[in-house]
Design an enzyme around this catalytic site. Structure first.
Site, PDB file in Angstrom:
ATOM      1  N   GLY A  87      40.177  34.699  33.100  1.00 15.59           N
ATOM      2  CA  GLY A  87      40.024  33.859  34.296  1.00 15.59           C
ATOM      3  C   GLY A  87      40.333  34.693  35.524  1.00 15.59           C
ATOM      4  O   GLY A  87      40.840  35.808  35.411  1.00 15.59           O
ATOM      5  N   GLY A  89      42.270  36.180  37.891  1.00 16.01           N
ATOM      6  CA  GLY A  89      43.704  36.394  38.037  1.00 16.01           C
ATOM      7  C   GLY A  89      44.080  36.848  39.432  1.00 16.01           C
ATOM      8  O   GLY A  89      45.245  36.797  39.827  1.00 16.01           O
ATOM      9  N   ARG A  90      43.094  37.348  40.153  1.00 18.26           N
ATOM     10  CA  ARG A  90      43.381  37.758  41.530  1.00 18.26           C
ATOM     11  C   ARG A  90      42.185  37.508  42.453  1.00 18.26           C
ATOM     12  O   ARG A  90      42.078  38.107  43.514  1.00 18.26           O
ATOM     13  CB  ARG A  90      43.789  39.222  41.585  1.00 18.26           C
ATOM     14  CG  ARG A  90      42.746  40.187  41.053  1.00 18.26           C
ATOM     15  CD  ARG A  90      43.089  41.586  41.481  1.00 18.26           C
ATOM     16  NE  ARG A  90      42.257  42.560  40.824  1.00 18.26           N
ATOM     17  CZ  ARG A  90      42.274  43.850  41.107  1.00 18.26           C
ATOM     18  NH1 ARG A  90      43.101  44.301  42.017  1.00 18.26           N
ATOM     19  NH2 ARG A  90      41.488  44.680  40.471  1.00 18.26           N
ATOM     20  N   GLY A 123      48.268  39.357  41.392  1.00 19.93           N
ATOM     21  CA  GLY A 123      47.221  38.658  42.156  1.00 19.93           C
ATOM     22  C   GLY A 123      46.714  39.448  43.347  1.00 19.93           C
ATOM     23  O   GLY A 123      45.901  38.941  44.124  1.00 19.93           O
ATOM     24  N   ARG A 173      33.742  39.314  48.278  1.00 20.24           N
ATOM     25  CA  ARG A 173      32.616  39.661  47.413  1.00 20.24           C
ATOM     26  C   ARG A 173      31.557  38.561  47.495  1.00 20.24           C
ATOM     27  O   ARG A 173      31.891  37.374  47.518  1.00 20.24           O
ATOM     28  CB  ARG A 173      33.152  39.813  45.989  1.00 20.24           C
ATOM     29  CG  ARG A 173      32.121  40.155  44.952  1.00 20.24           C
ATOM     30  CD  ARG A 173      32.769  40.816  43.750  1.00 20.24           C
ATOM     31  NE  ARG A 173      33.489  39.871  42.896  1.00 20.24           N
ATOM     32  CZ  ARG A 173      34.117  40.229  41.781  1.00 20.24           C
ATOM     33  NH1 ARG A 173      34.136  41.481  41.386  1.00 20.24           N
ATOM     34  NH2 ARG A 173      34.744  39.335  41.057  1.00 20.24           N
ATOM     35  N   ARG A 180      29.612  34.711  33.933  1.00 17.75           N
ATOM     36  CA  ARG A 180      29.619  35.924  33.118  1.00 17.75           C
ATOM     37  C   ARG A 180      29.344  35.584  31.658  1.00 17.75           C
ATOM     38  O   ARG A 180      29.438  34.411  31.271  1.00 17.75           O
ATOM     39  CB  ARG A 180      31.017  36.583  33.185  1.00 17.75           C
ATOM     40  CG  ARG A 180      31.537  36.759  34.581  1.00 17.75           C
ATOM     41  CD  ARG A 180      33.063  36.521  34.630  1.00 17.75           C
ATOM     42  NE  ARG A 180      33.540  36.470  36.027  1.00 17.75           N
ATOM     43  CZ  ARG A 180      34.029  37.501  36.676  1.00 17.75           C
ATOM     44  NH1 ARG A 180      34.171  38.652  36.073  1.00 17.75           N
ATOM     45  NH2 ARG A 180      34.409  37.387  37.929  1.00 17.75           N
ATOM     46  N   ASP A 249      33.510  40.148  30.151  1.00 17.97           N
ATOM     47  CA  ASP A 249      33.826  39.416  31.383  1.00 17.97           C
ATOM     48  C   ASP A 249      33.266  40.130  32.608  1.00 17.97           C
ATOM     49  O   ASP A 249      33.268  39.567  33.705  1.00 17.97           O
ATOM     50  CB  ASP A 249      35.342  39.226  31.543  1.00 17.97           C
ATOM     51  CG  ASP A 249      36.120  40.513  31.358  1.00 17.97           C
ATOM     52  OD1 ASP A 249      35.936  41.160  30.316  1.00 17.97           O
ATOM     53  OD2 ASP A 249      36.887  40.876  32.260  1.00 17.97           O
ATOM     54  N   ASN A 250      32.776  41.329  32.418  1.00 17.43           N
ATOM     55  CA  ASN A 250      32.216  42.077  33.549  1.00 17.43           C
ATOM     56  C   ASN A 250      30.703  42.213  33.456  1.00 17.43           C
ATOM     57  O   ASN A 250      30.122  43.132  34.025  1.00 17.43           O
ATOM     58  CB  ASN A 250      32.877  43.463  33.630  1.00 17.43           C
ATOM     59  CG  ASN A 250      34.358  43.365  33.946  1.00 17.43           C
ATOM     60  OD1 ASN A 250      34.793  42.399  34.545  1.00 17.43           O
ATOM     61  ND2 ASN A 250      35.120  44.359  33.537  1.00 17.43           N
ATOM     62  N   ASP A 259      32.057  44.140  39.156  1.00 15.03           N
ATOM     63  CA  ASP A 259      33.348  44.715  38.819  1.00 15.03           C
ATOM     64  C   ASP A 259      33.361  46.235  38.918  1.00 15.03           C
ATOM     65  O   ASP A 259      33.188  46.947  37.926  1.00 15.03           O
ATOM     66  CB  ASP A 259      33.819  44.251  37.428  1.00 15.03           C
ATOM     67  CG  ASP A 259      35.301  43.958  37.493  1.00 15.03           C
ATOM     68  OD1 ASP A 259      36.038  44.812  38.013  1.00 15.03           O
ATOM     69  OD2 ASP A 259      35.724  42.871  37.070  1.00 15.03           O
TER      70      ASP A 259
HETATM   71  P1  AMP Z   1      39.168  43.619  35.393  1.00  7.70           P
HETATM   72  O1  AMP Z   1      39.683  44.748  34.565  1.00  7.70           O
HETATM   73  O2  AMP Z   1      39.194  43.902  36.876  1.00  7.70           O
HETATM   74  O3  AMP Z   1      37.845  43.113  34.936  1.00  7.70           O
HETATM   75  O4  AMP Z   1      40.209  42.431  35.220  1.00  7.70           O
HETATM   76  C1  AMP Z   1      40.468  41.820  33.981  1.00  7.70           C
HETATM   77  C2  AMP Z   1      41.314  40.595  34.163  1.00  7.70           C
HETATM   78  O5  AMP Z   1      42.573  40.921  34.744  1.00  7.70           O
HETATM   79  C3  AMP Z   1      40.714  39.550  35.078  1.00  7.70           C
HETATM   80  O6  AMP Z   1      41.044  38.293  34.568  1.00  7.70           O
HETATM   81  C4  AMP Z   1      41.397  39.794  36.389  1.00  7.70           C
HETATM   82  O7  AMP Z   1      41.415  38.654  37.204  1.00  7.70           O
HETATM   83  C5  AMP Z   1      42.784  40.189  35.931  1.00  7.70           C
HETATM   84  N1  AMP Z   1      43.505  41.038  36.898  1.00  7.70           N
HETATM   85  C6  AMP Z   1      43.227  42.329  37.249  1.00  7.70           C
HETATM   86  N2  AMP Z   1      44.129  42.769  38.162  1.00  7.70           N
HETATM   87  C7  AMP Z   1      44.978  41.746  38.416  1.00  7.70           C
HETATM   88  C8  AMP Z   1      46.129  41.557  39.260  1.00  7.70           C
HETATM   89  N3  AMP Z   1      46.581  42.523  40.045  1.00  7.70           N
HETATM   90  N4  AMP Z   1      46.731  40.352  39.237  1.00  7.70           N
HETATM   91  C9  AMP Z   1      46.305  39.358  38.449  1.00  7.70           C
HETATM   92  N5  AMP Z   1      45.248  39.469  37.625  1.00  7.70           N
HETATM   93  C10 AMP Z   1      44.583  40.634  37.597  1.00  7.70           C
HETATM   94 MG    MG Z   2      36.564  41.829  35.743  1.00  8.29          MG
END
Ligand code: AMP
Ligand code: MG
Length: 481
Positions: A87, A89-90, A123, A173, A180, A249-250, A259
């Site tokens: 989900g 997360g940020r 976040g 963005r 996804r 997810d990407n 991403d």
């Molecule tokens: P990503 O590797 O960017 O595709 O992120 C994978 C997951 O980690 C996604 O659910 C993001 O929302 C979460 N995420 C990445 N960085 C952070 C962060 N600094 N705080 C909270 N969630 C994060």
């Molecule tokens: Mg991602």
């Protein structure tokens, strides 16, 4: 003074399974770092009469635009092969901005505070990586490759804790949607068939209206998504792009690149190229990208099984038939794309061999991927002594003979090649150099880089420094920045 926002919020109207209602966390001292005026214009947004302070308030989430309804979207994902419920997360979706009432774009903040999906994350995002996403995503767009875009970056006036303390930032963005493969995985994992139907219908209405009245929507959706994702990976291969983190997810259902974490462009041709520091086994290497696309599509297909046919065995058989086609479709598209790169008209039985011979020569001699095609287009490139090599000269003769097949002329071929072979890509050392100054709030280098990258298919004067490959062969990129 009106900016021109026109929000609609169809995704936020879906049931609570799909999202969490949440607002961006306010930030202390937002400052506008960069605004994409060209994109703003395309979106019918006008910031020309708004002062920078107010713009920063908007793109920090401190002052939400009227009509927006912010949510974090739920999704799951196979990360390096392992399934996890994730989900945003940020990230926080403000809603869908309508352009001319018919084009719909998600407007999303990245780095705007915790949500219930944040797990152990803060976040937040740091300035360098958000500007990096801005540079690379806009470059990918200029290369005519579908992608999410970057509308603005603001600094928050707060520090984020990574290995060091870094300036915090938020990226805005823009995407045709953020649905996804992982969104389908999340809903499928919840095992509520009505939610799955809702997601399929929603996705078709938004991205594939041509199959709205199909007899088997799920199956047709699988086919169309396969086509789009196949075309996307062909485009990446065309320009030497390594996405770096093709977790499910990407991968968007719209077929847009999304991403921009550990991605980078390859300099010398090496199919095994990996930049991501954590990709030890080359799962997401340059040449593994088509195979991973197929793997991700298989995960997508699994989600759709209950809607393809009530008889599970029959449904699986139908889905497998489609997925099994991926290899053939990919190979045909790849061959045609490479023919275009080499300026070939029509088809000749030796085409595959000529292409493979060139790629093998490039790999053996560590020739720069982008510049080799520039050299063939008579563009003066650096390090061109390499092209005096006897094996290359022998290959060149074959290539020149092939150009004349099917009524081809050198001139016609050159025109074909110019529209598909970039003269400039985001070279890793130039991106790093721009980001280093930008971290001290000096945007001069970044603006110059963006200007050059905005025109990859036109001849530009005095851009040698942007065409020179990195000296550093061990460039590394990072996830979760
Ligand atoms: P990503 O590797 O960017 O595709 O992120 C994978 C997951 O980690 C996604 O659910 C993001 O929302 C979460 N995420 C990445 N960085 C952070 C962060 N600094 N705080 C909270 N969630 C994060
Ligand atoms: Mg991602």
């Amino acid at each position: 003074m009106t900016i021109g926002w026109h929000f609609d919020n169809t995704y936020s109207k879906l049931s609570d399974t799909f999202k969490e209602e949440v607002e961006p966390t306010k930030v202390r001292d937002p400052k506008l770092i960069i605004l994409n005026k060209k994109l703003a214009k395309d979106l019918n947004l006008d910031f020309s009469q708004i002062n920078k302070k107010v713009i920063a308030e908007i793109f920090s989430g401190n002052a939400l635009p009227k009509g927006s309804k912010s949510i974090a979207q739920a999704y799951a994902g196979h990360q390096f092969g392992h399934f996890t419920m994730l989900g945003d997360g940020r990230a926080i979706l403000l809603g869908e901005h309508l352009v001319n009432k018919n084009q719909r774009f998600d407007i999303q903040f990245k780095g705007s505070g915790k949500t219930s999906f944040s797990r152990s994350g803060d976040g937040r995002a740091a300035l360098g990586p958000m500007l990096r996403e801005y540079i690379i995503s806009e470059a990918i767009h200029a290369l005519n490759i579908p992608t999410t875009r970057s509308l603005a970056v603001i600094s928050t006036g707060e520090k984020v804790v990574r290995e060091n303390l870094l300036p915090g930032a938020i990226l805005t963005r823009v995407a045709s949607s953020h649905i996804r493969v992982g969104t389908f995985q999340y809903i499928a994992a919840k095992q509520n068939i009505n939610d799955l139907k809702t997601l399929v219908n929603y996705t078709i209405d938004r991205h594939y209206p041509e199959i709205q009245s199909s007899n088997n929507k799920a199956l047709d959706l699988l086919n169309l998504v396969m086509e789009r994702q196949c075309q996307l990976v062909i485009n990446w291969i065309r320009v030497g792009f390594v996405h770096g983190v093709m977790n499910t997810d990407n991968m968007t259902i719209s077929g847009e690149t999304i991403d921009y974490g550990p991605c980078a462009f390859m300099d010398h041709f090496n199919p095994k190229t990996v930049f991501s520091s954590i990709d030890k086994f080359g799962r997401y290497s340059f040449s593994n990208q088509p195979a991973i696309t197929k793997w991700n599509l298989t995960r997508f297909a699994e989600c759709l099984i209950p809607l393809i046919d009530l008889n599970e065995d029959k449904a699986i058989k139908m889905a497998v038939e489609i997925i099994d086609n991926f290899q053939n479709i990919y190979e045909e598209k790849w061959l045609n794309m490479m023919r275009d790169k080499l300026g070939f008209f029509g088809e000749d039985q030796n085409d595959k061999k000529i292409i493979d011979d060139l790629l093998n020569w490039m790999e053996k001699n560590k020739a720069d991927y982008t510049n080799t095609f520039c050299y063939l287009m008579n563009i003066d490139v650096v390090n061109n002594e390499i092209y005096k090599d006897n094996d290359f000269l022998a290959w060149l003769k074959n290539w020149q003979n092939r150009l004349l097949v099917n009524n081809g002329t050198k001139e016609k071929s050159l025109n074909l090649m110019k529209n598909i072979n970039p003269t400039v890509i985001p070279r890793n050392h130039k991106v790093e150099e721009a980001l280093l100054s930008a971290n001290d709030y000096n945007l001069e280098k970044m603006n110059k880089l963006l200007l050059v990258l905005n025109n990859p298919y036109n001849s530009q004067q005095n851009i040698k420094e942007f065409q020179t490959p990195s000296l550093n062969n061990d460039y590394q990129t990072f996830c979760g920045t």
